[in-house]
Design a protein around this motif. Structure first.
Motif, PDB file in Angstrom:
ATOM      1  N   GLN A 256       0.809  -1.216   0.000  1.00 49.08           N
ATOM      2  CA  GLN A 256       0.000   0.000   0.000  1.00 49.08           C
ATOM      3  C   GLN A 256       0.843   1.268   0.000  1.00 49.08           C
ATOM      4  O   GLN A 256       0.294   2.364  -0.067  1.00 49.08           O
ATOM      5  N   LYS A 257       2.145   1.154   0.103  1.00 48.38           N
ATOM      6  CA  LYS A 257       2.982   2.354   0.055  1.00 48.38           C
ATOM      7  C   LYS A 257       3.075   2.864  -1.374  1.00 48.38           C
ATOM      8  O   LYS A 257       3.012   2.107  -2.341  1.00 48.38           O
ATOM      9  N   LYS A 258       3.262   4.184  -1.476  1.00 45.09           N
ATOM     10  CA  LYS A 258       3.419   4.829  -2.780  1.00 45.09           C
ATOM     11  C   LYS A 258       4.915   4.886  -3.098  1.00 45.09           C
ATOM     12  O   LYS A 258       5.686   5.457  -2.337  1.00 45.09           O
ATOM     13  N   LEU A 259       5.278   4.285  -4.215  1.00 45.66           N
ATOM     14  CA  LEU A 259       6.705   4.193  -4.500  1.00 45.66           C
ATOM     15  C   LEU A 259       7.068   4.706  -5.876  1.00 45.66           C
ATOM     16  O   LEU A 259       6.228   4.831  -6.762  1.00 45.66           O
ATOM     17  N   VAL A 260       8.369   4.991  -6.020  1.00 42.25           N
ATOM     18  CA  VAL A 260       8.962   5.309  -7.305  1.00 42.25           C
ATOM     19  C   VAL A 260      10.045   4.267  -7.533  1.00 42.25           C
ATOM     20  O   VAL A 260      10.864   4.006  -6.648  1.00 42.25           O
ATOM     21  N   PHE A 261      10.018   3.647  -8.703  1.00 44.97           N
ATOM     22  CA  PHE A 261      11.025   2.658  -9.053  1.00 44.97           C
ATOM     23  C   PHE A 261      12.188   3.389  -9.711  1.00 44.97           C
ATOM     24  O   PHE A 261      11.995   4.205 -10.611  1.00 44.97           O
ATOM     25  N   ILE A 262      13.403   3.102  -9.245  1.00 38.83           N
ATOM     26  CA  ILE A 262      14.604   3.810  -9.682  1.00 38.83           C
ATOM     27  C   ILE A 262      15.488   2.879 -10.504  1.00 38.83           C
ATOM     28  O   ILE A 262      15.751   1.754 -10.107  1.00 38.83           O
TER      29      ILE A 262
ATOM     30  N   MET B 224       7.881  -4.123 -12.293  1.00 35.25           N
ATOM     31  CA  MET B 224       6.565  -3.482 -12.214  1.00 35.25           C
ATOM     32  C   MET B 224       5.476  -4.514 -11.915  1.00 35.25           C
ATOM     33  O   MET B 224       4.597  -4.276 -11.089  1.00 35.25           O
ATOM     34  N   GLN B 225       5.544  -5.651 -12.595  1.00 33.74           N
ATOM     35  CA  GLN B 225       4.562  -6.707 -12.355  1.00 33.74           C
ATOM     36  C   GLN B 225       4.627  -7.167 -10.898  1.00 33.74           C
ATOM     37  O   GLN B 225       3.605  -7.346 -10.243  1.00 33.74           O
ATOM     38  N   PHE B 226       5.839  -7.348 -10.392  1.00 36.13           N
ATOM     39  CA  PHE B 226       6.019  -7.783  -9.003  1.00 36.13           C
ATOM     40  C   PHE B 226       5.463  -6.747  -8.028  1.00 36.13           C
ATOM     41  O   PHE B 226       4.673  -7.083  -7.132  1.00 36.13           O
ATOM     42  N   LEU B 227       5.868  -5.501  -8.180  1.00 37.75           N
ATOM     43  CA  LEU B 227       5.461  -4.455  -7.237  1.00 37.75           C
ATOM     44  C   LEU B 227       3.943  -4.270  -7.214  1.00 37.75           C
ATOM     45  O   LEU B 227       3.340  -4.159  -6.149  1.00 37.75           O
TER      46      LEU B 227
ATOM     47  N   LEU C 231       3.934   5.019  -8.360  1.00 38.11           N
ATOM     48  CA  LEU C 231       3.657   6.360  -8.874  1.00 38.11           C
ATOM     49  C   LEU C 231       4.395   6.612 -10.181  1.00 38.11           C
ATOM     50  O   LEU C 231       3.900   7.327 -11.047  1.00 38.11           O
ATOM     51  N   GLY C 232       5.599   6.047 -10.290  1.00 37.65           N
ATOM     52  CA  GLY C 232       6.374   6.278 -11.495  1.00 37.65           C
ATOM     53  C   GLY C 232       7.702   5.562 -11.483  1.00 37.65           C
ATOM     54  O   GLY C 232       8.050   4.861 -10.531  1.00 37.65           O
TER      55      GLY C 232
ATOM     56  N   GLU D 282       5.280   0.101 -18.972  1.00 35.67           N
ATOM     57  CA  GLU D 282       4.296  -0.654 -18.188  1.00 35.67           C
ATOM     58  C   GLU D 282       3.144   0.224 -17.706  1.00 35.67           C
ATOM     59  O   GLU D 282       2.727   0.143 -16.560  1.00 35.67           O
ATOM     60  N   ASN D 283       2.681   1.113 -18.577  1.00 30.13           N
ATOM     61  CA  ASN D 283       1.576   2.024 -18.243  1.00 30.13           C
ATOM     62  C   ASN D 283       1.875   2.858 -17.000  1.00 30.13           C
ATOM     63  O   ASN D 283       0.980   3.171 -16.228  1.00 30.13           O
ATOM     64  N   THR D 284       3.137   3.178 -16.816  1.00 31.49           N
ATOM     65  CA  THR D 284       3.581   3.932 -15.648  1.00 31.49           C
ATOM     66  C   THR D 284       4.405   5.125 -16.121  1.00 31.49           C
ATOM     67  O   THR D 284       5.307   4.970 -16.952  1.00 31.49           O
TER      68      THR D 284
END
Length: 162
Positions: free
Chosen positions: A80-86, A100-103, A111-112, A125-127
């Motif tokens: 449920q946390k809002k994250l940014v993948f780096i 993305m699929q995992f998260l 978020l992005g 991935e639609n992100t």
């Protein structure tokens, strides 16, 4: 010539800190509600930790072994946390797709994605995907338009590493 020696940046903390600060500013602007920075265990996690320091957020790293993606044991964040993948540099986007699929399957709100350079030049991935270098520093040619090919000169690859 436009080549980004990401290893040089990553192994020099002062330079990496400067780049991470630029990424942190971009993240604050584009994803102001981000609570956690997540990066893949190789390189992306190092960058994510520096960015998290600048943003004052939590940090976690993902790992992928034998086709199984999971969080590294150093921090398994609650869903449920809002994250940014780096990421540092995104080439094909296939690796990002796994993460993305995992998260998303684990219940996180992604978020992005933020990278130094996204070679795909689009959202993945639609992100929403942002990068520090918007335009490729390289010239791309199809075989029929390649200036070296037209001159009959072979294309030589030397000292190429990711």
């Amino acid at each position: 010539n436009g080549w980004i020696d990401k290893s040089y940046i990553i192994r020099n903390p002062r330079i990496l800190d400067h780049v991470a600060k630029l990424q942190a500013k971009a993240i604050e602007k584009n994803f102001p509600k981000a609570e956690i920075m997540v990066g893949p265990i190789v390189d992306g996690s190092i960058v994510a930790s520096f960015i998290a320091r600048h943003l004052g957020t939590e940090f976690a790293m993902t790992d992928r072994w034998d086709g199984i993606t999971k969080f590294h044991k150093t921090n398994v964040p609650k869903p449920q946390k809002k994250l940014v993948f780096i990421e540092d540099i995104i080439f094909t986007g296939k690796g990002v797709a796994y993460y993305m699929q995992f998260l998303k399957s684990e219940g996180f709100e992604v978020l992005g994605i933020c990278a130094w350079r996204n070679s795909q030049n689009n959202d993945l991935e639609n992100t929403k995907t942002i990068s520090l270098l918007d335009k490729s520093p390289f010239d791309f040619y199809s075989i029929d338009k390649c200036p070296l090919c037209k001159l009959g000169k072979p294309i030589k690859y030397t000292n190429i590493r990711e």
